[in-house]
Design an enzyme around this catalytic site. Sequence first.
Site, PDB file in Angstrom:
ATOM      1  CG  HIS A  79      -1.671  -1.279   1.418  1.00 18.60           C
ATOM      2  ND1 HIS A  79      -2.615  -1.772   0.535  1.00 18.60           N
ATOM      3  CD2 HIS A  79      -1.580  -2.208   2.405  1.00 18.60           C
ATOM      4  CE1 HIS A  79      -3.077  -2.930   0.974  1.00 18.60           C
ATOM      5  NE2 HIS A  79      -2.450  -3.232   2.103  1.00 18.60           N
ATOM      6  CB  CYS A  80       1.929   3.668  -1.542  1.00 18.80           C
ATOM      7  SG  CYS A  80       1.330   3.398  -3.226  1.00 18.80           S
TER       8      CYS A  80
END
Length: 438
Positions: free
Chosen positions: A396-397
């Site tokens: 998720h970055c």
Amino acid sequence: MRSPAPGSGVARPSATRLPPPGARPTTPPEPMRAMVRAMFPALAESNVVYLDSAATTQKPLPVIETVHRYHASRTANAGRGTYPWATGLSTQLTRVRDRTATFIGAAHPDEVVFTAGATAALNAVALSWGLAALTDGDQILYNPRDHASNVYPWHHLRQLLERFGRHIELVPYRITDAGEADTADIFAKITPRTRLITTSHVHHVFGGRTTLEELRGRIDPAILLCFDCSQSGGHLPVDVTELGADFAIFAAHKMFGAPGTGILYCHRRMHDRLLPFLPGGNTGVRLTETGLTATGMPDLLEGGTYNIPGILALGSALEVLESFDLGVIAAHNRELTLHLIDGLRQVPGLDFLPGPAHASCAVGYGILSFTLAGISAADVGFVLSELGFLVRTGLHCTSSNGDAEDLDSVRVSTHIYNTVEEIDRFIQCVMTIAEEVS
């Protein structure tokens, strides 16, 4: 593996229909669901259930039409001509800036800077403020588990300053089981050299909400506060003045707007401490014998040609959000989150990441992440997509360091166009997956 096919119903709740926290949410009548569904063309004729609004939201018709209208009629460059097409666009952009200031609770329109996105906005803070203000030994407190856009710019800033002989310290702080910034840990790590505390307003993986209100009146008011509101903007009411923010960042594409547009809020007390960001055409500077001299905000940080269709689309997105009412959207997401938590608690082998599932009270902001024993997050996401449920999986970055691996998970994120029925079908699908891999 079989599951009921996802439906197409989407609810727009009304304030009178929202249940109290902890109660099972109700679904508005079919005509209202159809009306909301019709506003989002990507969902109107689709048999999928979109549960990835933390990555980007679906776009309503007014936003799509605004972008098309700019490209199809009277395309011009704002601020570059005296003919009606150009001057008309300049007036429209001014109106969007005014509306944005009101929407986020800014006291003045010149505190609103349009950027190329949330990443660009955070980098603008690091480079425009950090390069000018930080000296040897200064400290920034940050959460290493935040989105990479609120981690990497500070490391980049530290590396740049080191080349000029200035050594700053990046001090990490912890999060709580509820997915919020640990304010006790932050307070313990503040020193006389602390210059900035940066945090996610709503965490992009954990779904915890942080306001830093526990620190008010306890820390030196000279310490600046930076809030990444990428996940709260457009999902719940946000007031930057109430937050006490010096900087606040928003991503238009996560609030019904178009990609490539961001909002940077800069409190007026910061304006004379900033260097130009992307100096060039349209920048708020002038060239003198001594170099570049600032001429004012927000132009100081808005060099180059505006993303005109993106900014106009933002104006239309704000209108749509206001028509739904941010309080209603927030309550709807809260109830869907609580309902999702209640259902997933029954799934064998499912573990919740930090967040509302571990909170001591009934909270939820539309984001929930989990893992499932015996199967990778990527495989869970693949199976769910085959069944018509679109969710985010992976890191998720988050920043790519050794601590990020424990964030590998399935993330579910909701919005006004999601319904209780969709959540029920999703829970059943996850239950079926868990039973087959156990």
